[in-house]
Write an enzyme that holds these catalytic residues in place. Structure first.
Site, PDB file in Angstrom:
ATOM      1  CG  ASP A   1       7.011  48.017 -29.324  1.00  0.00           C
ATOM      2  OD1 ASP A   1       7.732  47.054 -29.646  1.00  0.00           O
ATOM      3  OD2 ASP A   1       6.181  47.975 -28.407  1.00  0.00           O
TER       4      ASP A   1
ATOM      5  CG  HIS B   1       3.960  52.618 -29.885  1.00  0.00           C
ATOM      6  ND1 HIS B   1       2.716  52.023 -29.885  1.00  0.00           N
ATOM      7  CD2 HIS B   1       4.702  51.934 -28.964  1.00  0.00           C
ATOM      8  CE1 HIS B   1       2.696  51.027 -29.006  1.00  0.00           C
ATOM      9  NE2 HIS B   1       3.888  50.936 -28.446  1.00  0.00           N
TER      10      HIS B   1
ATOM     11  CG  ASP C   1       2.511  47.377 -29.763  1.00  0.00           C
ATOM     12  OD1 ASP C   1       1.507  46.757 -30.168  1.00  0.00           O
ATOM     13  OD2 ASP C   1       2.788  47.518 -28.556  1.00  0.00           O
TER      14      ASP C   1
ATOM     15  CG  HIS D   1      -0.788  49.361 -28.924  1.00  0.00           C
ATOM     16  ND1 HIS D   1      -1.450  50.453 -28.397  1.00  0.00           N
ATOM     17  CD2 HIS D   1       0.088  48.958 -27.973  1.00  0.00           C
ATOM     18  CE1 HIS D   1      -0.978  50.711 -27.183  1.00  0.00           C
ATOM     19  NE2 HIS D   1      -0.037  49.826 -26.902  1.00  0.00           N
TER      20      HIS D   1
ATOM     21  CG  HIS E   1       4.859  43.999 -25.026  1.00  0.00           C
ATOM     22  ND1 HIS E   1       3.763  44.787 -25.307  1.00  0.00           N
ATOM     23  CD2 HIS E   1       4.520  43.275 -23.921  1.00  0.00           C
ATOM     24  CE1 HIS E   1       2.819  44.548 -24.405  1.00  0.00           C
ATOM     25  NE2 HIS E   1       3.247  43.650 -23.558  1.00  0.00           N
TER      26      HIS E   1
HETATM   27 MN   LIG Z   1       3.097  46.220 -26.929  1.00  0.00          MN
END
Ligand SMILES: [Mn+2]
Length: 219
Positions: free
Chosen positions: A20, A22, A49, A76, A181
């Site tokens: 991820d 982010h 994500d 997301h 995740h």
């Molecule tokens: Mn996630």
């Protein structure tokens, strides 16, 4: 939408998977430089994500335009796809404020772009296919994954059952499945499922880059 996207063997360069992101594309760029990522021959796959929490969520669109970068849809991105019906205070709590503040045209554009993301990818390696999903595979056999069903889609993007219950069952039909995740201290393999979200987006985390041909993280 192509729900499962397949990739041929990369005989010229390396194939890497990152957990991820982010909204931390600068940090990811630095990590790629560290390992000498070569965009002419290497490919980078994302478990999804890419957005929320960090300051650079919108850069996801520029990265997706790169021919060497490929991502599945995480939960997301799925918030953004469903932004018209999503619970906004819930999404805000998980980092969606940047999107909710955008003008409506931009919101629609981003939503449509993420709606094109596959839910699953399959990358050929010399030892057999490696699958990539955001969270986990809802069926014991990859070949039975039916991504037209919303229930299966949700499981792919949201499930934490395997990692929370330390389930060791294999996903048949694959050499390995790579997922993100759930943030972990280090990459963790359960059955043939490799969890690689080592929190590169957090204060003291780092991005794991998993080499798909060896199934080992780069040092
Ligand atoms: Mn996630």
């Amino acid at each position: 939408m192509e729900v499962l996207k397949r990739f041929e063997l990369n005989s010229r360069g390396r194939d890497l998977v990152v957990g991820d992101i982010h909204g931390h594309f600068s940090r990811l760029r630095a990590r790629l430089n560290e390992v000498g990522f070569d965009p002419r021959v290497d490919r980078l796959f994302s478990v999804g994500d890419m957005i929320d929490r960090g300051p650079e969520s919108e850069q996801a669109l520029e990265w997706l335009d790169e021919p060497w970068f490929h991502a599945v849809r995480g939960n997301h991105e799925d918030y953004a796809v469903r932004y018209r019906s999503v619970n906004r205070s819930n999404w805000s709590r998980y980092g969606g404020d940047w999107f909710l503040a955008l003008d409506p045209k931009r919101q629609q554009h981003i939503s449509e772009r993420f709606a094109q993301l596959p839910l699953a990818m399959e990358v050929a390696t010399a030892q057999g296919p490696v699958g990539i999903l955001h969270a986990d595979c809802p069926v014991p056999d990859w070949r039975r994954l039916d991504l037209r069903k919303r229930r299966m889609q949700d499981f792919c993007m949201w499930s934490r059952t395997r990692i929370q219950e330390r389930r060791e069952s294999r996903v048949h039909g694959l050499r390995a499945l790579v997922v993100g995740h759930t943030p972990l201290d280090e990459p963790t393999t359960l059955g043939n499922v490799i969890h690689i979200d080592t929190g590169g987006w957090t204060e003291d985390g780092n991005f794991t880059l998993l080499d798909i041909s060896t199934l080992r993280p780069l040092g």
